[in-house]
Design a protein around this motif. Structure first.
Motif, PDB file in Angstrom:
ATOM      1  N   TYR A  35       0.846  -1.178   0.000  1.00  0.00           N
ATOM      2  CA  TYR A  35       0.000   0.000   0.000  1.00  0.00           C
ATOM      3  C   TYR A  35       0.888   1.238   0.000  1.00  0.00           C
ATOM      4  CZ  TYR A  35      -4.207  -2.637   1.354  1.00  0.00           C
ATOM      5  OH  TYR A  35      -5.273  -3.500   1.389  1.00  0.00           O
ATOM      6  N   ARG A  36       0.345   2.323  -0.480  1.00  0.00           N
ATOM      7  CA  ARG A  36       0.960   3.621  -0.268  1.00  0.00           C
ATOM      8  C   ARG A  36      -0.024   4.489   0.503  1.00  0.00           C
ATOM      9  NH1 ARG A  36       2.197   7.061  -5.546  1.00  0.00           N
ATOM     10  NH2 ARG A  36       2.143   8.743  -3.996  1.00  0.00           N
ATOM     11  N   GLN A  37       0.543   5.345   1.339  1.00  0.00           N
ATOM     12  CA  GLN A  37      -0.290   6.224   2.159  1.00  0.00           C
ATOM     13  C   GLN A  37       0.138   7.655   1.931  1.00  0.00           C
ATOM     14  OE1 GLN A  37      -0.001   5.915   6.509  1.00  0.00           O
ATOM     15  NE2 GLN A  37      -2.198   6.289   6.657  1.00  0.00           N
ATOM     16  N   ASP A  38      -0.803   8.463   1.479  1.00  0.00           N
ATOM     17  CA  ASP A  38      -0.566   9.879   1.234  1.00  0.00           C
ATOM     18  C   ASP A  38      -1.517  10.682   2.110  1.00  0.00           C
ATOM     19  OD1 ASP A  38      -0.376   8.502  -1.861  1.00  0.00           O
ATOM     20  OD2 ASP A  38       1.336   9.614  -1.086  1.00  0.00           O
ATOM     21  N   PRO A  39      -1.107  11.880   2.506  1.00  0.00           N
ATOM     22  CA  PRO A  39      -1.942  12.701   3.402  1.00  0.00           C
ATOM     23  C   PRO A  39      -3.341  12.887   2.845  1.00  0.00           C
ATOM     24  CG  PRO A  39       0.238  13.654   3.169  1.00  0.00           C
ATOM     25  CD  PRO A  39       0.169  12.524   2.181  1.00  0.00           C
ATOM     26  N   GLY A  40      -4.335  12.624   3.679  1.00  0.00           N
ATOM     27  CA  GLY A  40      -5.720  12.842   3.290  1.00  0.00           C
ATOM     28  C   GLY A  40      -6.304  11.814   2.344  1.00  0.00           C
ATOM     29  N   MET A  41      -5.501  10.786   1.972  1.00  0.00           N
ATOM     30  CA  MET A  41      -6.000   9.826   0.987  1.00  0.00           C
ATOM     31  C   MET A  41      -6.056   8.414   1.533  1.00  0.00           C
ATOM     32  SD  MET A  41      -4.455  11.180  -2.591  1.00  0.00           S
ATOM     33  CE  MET A  41      -5.766  10.350  -3.470  1.00  0.00           C
ATOM     34  N   GLY A  42      -5.728   8.231   2.778  1.00  0.00           N
ATOM     35  CA  GLY A  42      -5.797   6.895   3.339  1.00  0.00           C
ATOM     36  C   GLY A  42      -4.794   5.968   2.680  1.00  0.00           C
ATOM     37  N   LEU A  43      -5.114   4.692   2.691  1.00  0.00           N
ATOM     38  CA  LEU A  43      -4.249   3.666   2.119  1.00  0.00           C
ATOM     39  C   LEU A  43      -4.772   3.258   0.752  1.00  0.00           C
ATOM     40  CD1 LEU A  43      -3.930   1.475   5.280  1.00  0.00           C
ATOM     41  CD2 LEU A  43      -1.992   2.456   4.091  1.00  0.00           C
ATOM     42  N   ARG A  44      -3.876   3.208  -0.219  1.00  0.00           N
ATOM     43  CA  ARG A  44      -4.266   2.755  -1.552  1.00  0.00           C
ATOM     44  C   ARG A  44      -3.414   1.552  -1.945  1.00  0.00           C
ATOM     45  NH1 ARG A  44      -3.872   7.811  -5.407  1.00  0.00           N
ATOM     46  NH2 ARG A  44      -2.029   8.237  -4.131  1.00  0.00           N
ATOM     47  N   LEU A  45      -4.086   0.521  -2.428  1.00  0.00           N
ATOM     48  CA  LEU A  45      -3.424  -0.733  -2.743  1.00  0.00           C
ATOM     49  C   LEU A  45      -2.669  -0.621  -4.064  1.00  0.00           C
ATOM     50  CD1 LEU A  45      -3.064  -3.746  -1.937  1.00  0.00           C
ATOM     51  CD2 LEU A  45      -5.082  -4.220  -3.336  1.00  0.00           C
ATOM     52  N   ILE A  46      -1.397  -1.005  -4.062  1.00  0.00           N
ATOM     53  CA  ILE A  46      -0.577  -0.934  -5.265  1.00  0.00           C
ATOM     54  C   ILE A  46      -0.606  -2.284  -5.997  1.00  0.00           C
ATOM     55  CG2 ILE A  46       1.715  -0.435  -6.194  1.00  0.00           C
ATOM     56  CD1 ILE A  46       2.306   1.058  -3.563  1.00  0.00           C
ATOM     57  N   HIS A  47      -0.116  -3.315  -5.329  1.00  0.00           N
ATOM     58  CA  HIS A  47      -0.124  -4.682  -5.847  1.00  0.00           C
ATOM     59  C   HIS A  47      -0.330  -5.622  -4.667  1.00  0.00           C
ATOM     60  CE1 HIS A  47       1.336  -4.169 -10.040  1.00  0.00           C
ATOM     61  NE2 HIS A  47       2.106  -3.212  -9.571  1.00  0.00           N
ATOM     62  N   TYR A  48      -0.746  -6.833  -4.978  1.00  0.00           N
ATOM     63  CA  TYR A  48      -0.851  -7.827  -3.934  1.00  0.00           C
ATOM     64  C   TYR A  48      -0.516  -9.206  -4.494  1.00  0.00           C
ATOM     65  CZ  TYR A  48      -5.521  -8.904  -5.832  1.00  0.00           C
ATOM     66  OH  TYR A  48      -6.571  -9.250  -6.648  1.00  0.00           O
ATOM     67  N   SER A  49      -0.359 -10.153  -3.590  1.00  0.00           N
ATOM     68  CA  SER A  49      -0.008 -11.521  -3.978  1.00  0.00           C
ATOM     69  C   SER A  49      -0.763 -12.501  -3.105  1.00  0.00           C
ATOM     70  CB  SER A  49       1.504 -11.734  -3.814  1.00  0.00           C
ATOM     71  OG  SER A  49       1.822 -13.106  -3.921  1.00  0.00           O
ATOM     72  N   VAL A  50      -1.339 -13.516  -3.738  1.00  0.00           N
ATOM     73  CA  VAL A  50      -2.088 -14.522  -2.979  1.00  0.00           C
ATOM     74  C   VAL A  50      -1.300 -15.814  -2.829  1.00  0.00           C
ATOM     75  CG1 VAL A  50      -4.304 -13.518  -3.607  1.00  0.00           C
ATOM     76  CG2 VAL A  50      -3.327 -15.349  -5.011  1.00  0.00           C
ATOM     77  N   GLY A  51      -0.058 -15.785  -3.254  1.00  0.00           N
ATOM     78  CA  GLY A  51       0.775 -16.963  -3.069  1.00  0.00           C
ATOM     79  C   GLY A  51       2.102 -16.806  -3.788  1.00  0.00           C
ATOM     80  N   GLU A  52       3.024 -17.679  -3.439  1.00  0.00           N
ATOM     81  CA  GLU A  52       4.343 -17.643  -4.072  1.00  0.00           C
ATOM     82  C   GLU A  52       4.203 -17.741  -5.591  1.00  0.00           C
ATOM     83  OE1 GLU A  52       7.180 -20.304  -2.211  1.00  0.00           O
ATOM     84  OE2 GLU A  52       8.006 -20.807  -4.173  1.00  0.00           O
ATOM     85  N   GLY A  53       4.884 -16.831  -6.276  1.00  0.00           N
ATOM     86  CA  GLY A  53       4.888 -16.849  -7.727  1.00  0.00           C
ATOM     87  C   GLY A  53       3.702 -16.169  -8.385  1.00  0.00           C
ATOM     88  N   THR A  54       2.777 -15.622  -7.591  1.00  0.00           N
ATOM     89  CA  THR A  54       1.602 -14.947  -8.157  1.00  0.00           C
ATOM     90  C   THR A  54       1.521 -13.515  -7.653  1.00  0.00           C
ATOM     91  OG1 THR A  54       0.052 -15.486  -6.391  1.00  0.00           O
ATOM     92  CG2 THR A  54       0.341 -17.124  -8.112  1.00  0.00           C
ATOM     93  N   THR A  55       1.159 -12.597  -8.561  1.00  0.00           N
ATOM     94  CA  THR A  55       0.947 -11.207  -8.178  1.00  0.00           C
ATOM     95  C   THR A  55      -0.245 -10.665  -8.945  1.00  0.00           C
ATOM     96  OG1 THR A  55       2.426 -10.315  -9.873  1.00  0.00           O
ATOM     97  CG2 THR A  55       3.412 -10.823  -7.719  1.00  0.00           C
ATOM     98  N   ALA A  56      -0.819  -9.582  -8.433  1.00  0.00           N
ATOM     99  CA  ALA A  56      -1.956  -8.957  -9.101  1.00  0.00           C
ATOM    100  C   ALA A  56      -1.936  -7.469  -8.844  1.00  0.00           C
ATOM    101  CB  ALA A  56      -3.266  -9.565  -8.598  1.00  0.00           C
ATOM    102  N   LYS A  57      -2.557  -6.715  -9.749  1.00  0.00           N
ATOM    103  CA  LYS A  57      -2.589  -5.264  -9.632  1.00  0.00           C
ATOM    104  C   LYS A  57      -3.666  -4.827  -8.662  1.00  0.00           C
ATOM    105  CE  LYS A  57      -0.939  -4.431 -14.341  1.00  0.00           C
ATOM    106  NZ  LYS A  57      -1.241  -3.817 -15.665  1.00  0.00           N
ATOM    107  N   GLY A  58      -3.362  -3.747  -7.961  1.00  0.00           N
ATOM    108  CA  GLY A  58      -4.333  -3.137  -7.083  1.00  0.00           C
ATOM    109  C   GLY A  58      -4.913  -1.880  -7.701  1.00  0.00           C
ATOM    110  N   GLU A  59      -5.172  -0.912  -6.856  1.00  0.00           N
ATOM    111  CA  GLU A  59      -5.830   0.317  -7.302  1.00  0.00           C
ATOM    112  C   GLU A  59      -4.901   1.266  -8.059  1.00  0.00           C
ATOM    113  OE1 GLU A  59      -7.352   2.450  -3.957  1.00  0.00           O
ATOM    114  OE2 GLU A  59      -8.097   4.136  -5.140  1.00  0.00           O
ATOM    115  N   VAL A  60      -3.630   1.325  -7.636  1.00  0.00           N
ATOM    116  CA  VAL A  60      -2.683   2.287  -8.221  1.00  0.00           C
ATOM    117  C   VAL A  60      -1.370   1.592  -8.611  1.00  0.00           C
ATOM    118  CG1 VAL A  60      -3.621   4.369  -7.150  1.00  0.00           C
ATOM    119  CG2 VAL A  60      -2.024   2.958  -5.858  1.00  0.00           C
ATOM    120  N   PRO A  61      -1.381   0.701  -9.597  1.00  0.00           N
ATOM    121  CA  PRO A  61      -0.184  -0.091  -9.915  1.00  0.00           C
ATOM    122  C   PRO A  61       0.833   0.576 -10.831  1.00  0.00           C
ATOM    123  CG  PRO A  61      -1.988  -0.749 -11.321  1.00  0.00           C
ATOM    124  CD  PRO A  61      -2.535   0.314 -10.387  1.00  0.00           C
TER     125      PRO A  61
END
Lengths: 115, 111
Positions: A35-61
């Motif tokens: 996640y990235r956190q900027d003033p007044g914007m809370g937390l925004r998801l960049i990327h995530y992973s549900v297991g080894e070798g897998t990744t997926a895009k979040g809100e701000v990739p």
């Protein structure tokens, strides 16, 4: 238990430079998040992973890449840093979905400044 | 886009008073969670309430959930200066694999 460890804690980059942020967890969690956190914007998801070798895009990739080569590590890369990427970056991990619900364990953050 | 929106954005109270923060969300959820963030630190999980629960307690914390109104509240009783922090709600929507966080309430407890 160390929980979730982020390195480095602080970094100053020049525009166009690259860097990698490392996140390591010792709880055997399946899921990991950046996640990235900027003033007044809370937390925004960049990327995530549900297991080894897998990744997926979040809100701000855009402008970021990630890799999860080992279950315990989740790397966030900036190939060509821009001032708009100045932020505080948080890594988190959680167990996979279960009847008890998933709560996140967060790292202490990386404060990145791009000049 | 944020699923949860906290209200108020900032709250200042005296030590010993109760603090109430509200969270509204837009879509159906499996559970809702509250986190605390001290200045310069990561978020720490406080409490989770499932969609079939209406109220939950943990120490000085009381959380309520009204799924018909898509809202939740966090009550901190007998607040202390050490409760000064930002508080975030987060929703677990079921099909999505990640939590969605609100923008937070900044709580200041004055000694």
């Amino acid at each position: 238990n160390a929980g979730v460890t982020q390195t480095p804690k602080f970094r100053v980059l020049k525009t166009g430079q690259s860097m990698t942020l490392l996140c390591a967890q010792d709880m055997n969690h399946e899921y990991m998040y950046w996640y990235r956190q900027d003033p007044g914007m809370g937390l925004r998801l960049i990327h995530y992973s549900v297991g080894e070798g897998t990744t997926a895009k979040g809100e701000v990739p855009d402008g970021y890449n990630v890799s999860r080569l080992k279950k315990q590590n989740f790397l966030l890369g900036l190939e060509s840093a821009a001032p708009s990427q100045t932020s505080v970056y948080f890594c988190a991990s959680s167990p996979s979905r279960g009847t008890g619900g998933r709560s996140y364990t967060f790292g202490s953050g990386t404060r990145l400044t791009v000049v | 886009s944020q699923q949860g929106e906290e209200d108020p954005q900032a709250l200042s109270i005296q030590e010993g008073e109760n603090a109430t923060m509200n969270c509204s969300y837009k879509t159906s959820i499996n559970n809702l969670q509250w986190y605390r963030q001290n200045s310069g630190r990561g978020l720490v999980h406080l409490i989770l309430i499932r969609s079939n629960e209406r109220e939950k307690h943990s120490g000085r914390l009381r959380v309520t959930l009204d799924t018909s109104k898509k809202s939740s509240s966090l009550l901190i009783t007998a607040s202390r200066a050490a409760d000064t922090a930002s508080y975030f709600c987060a929703t677990d929507g079921g099909s999505a694999r990640q939590l969605t966080f609100g923008s937070g309430t900044q709580l200041t407890v004055l000694p």
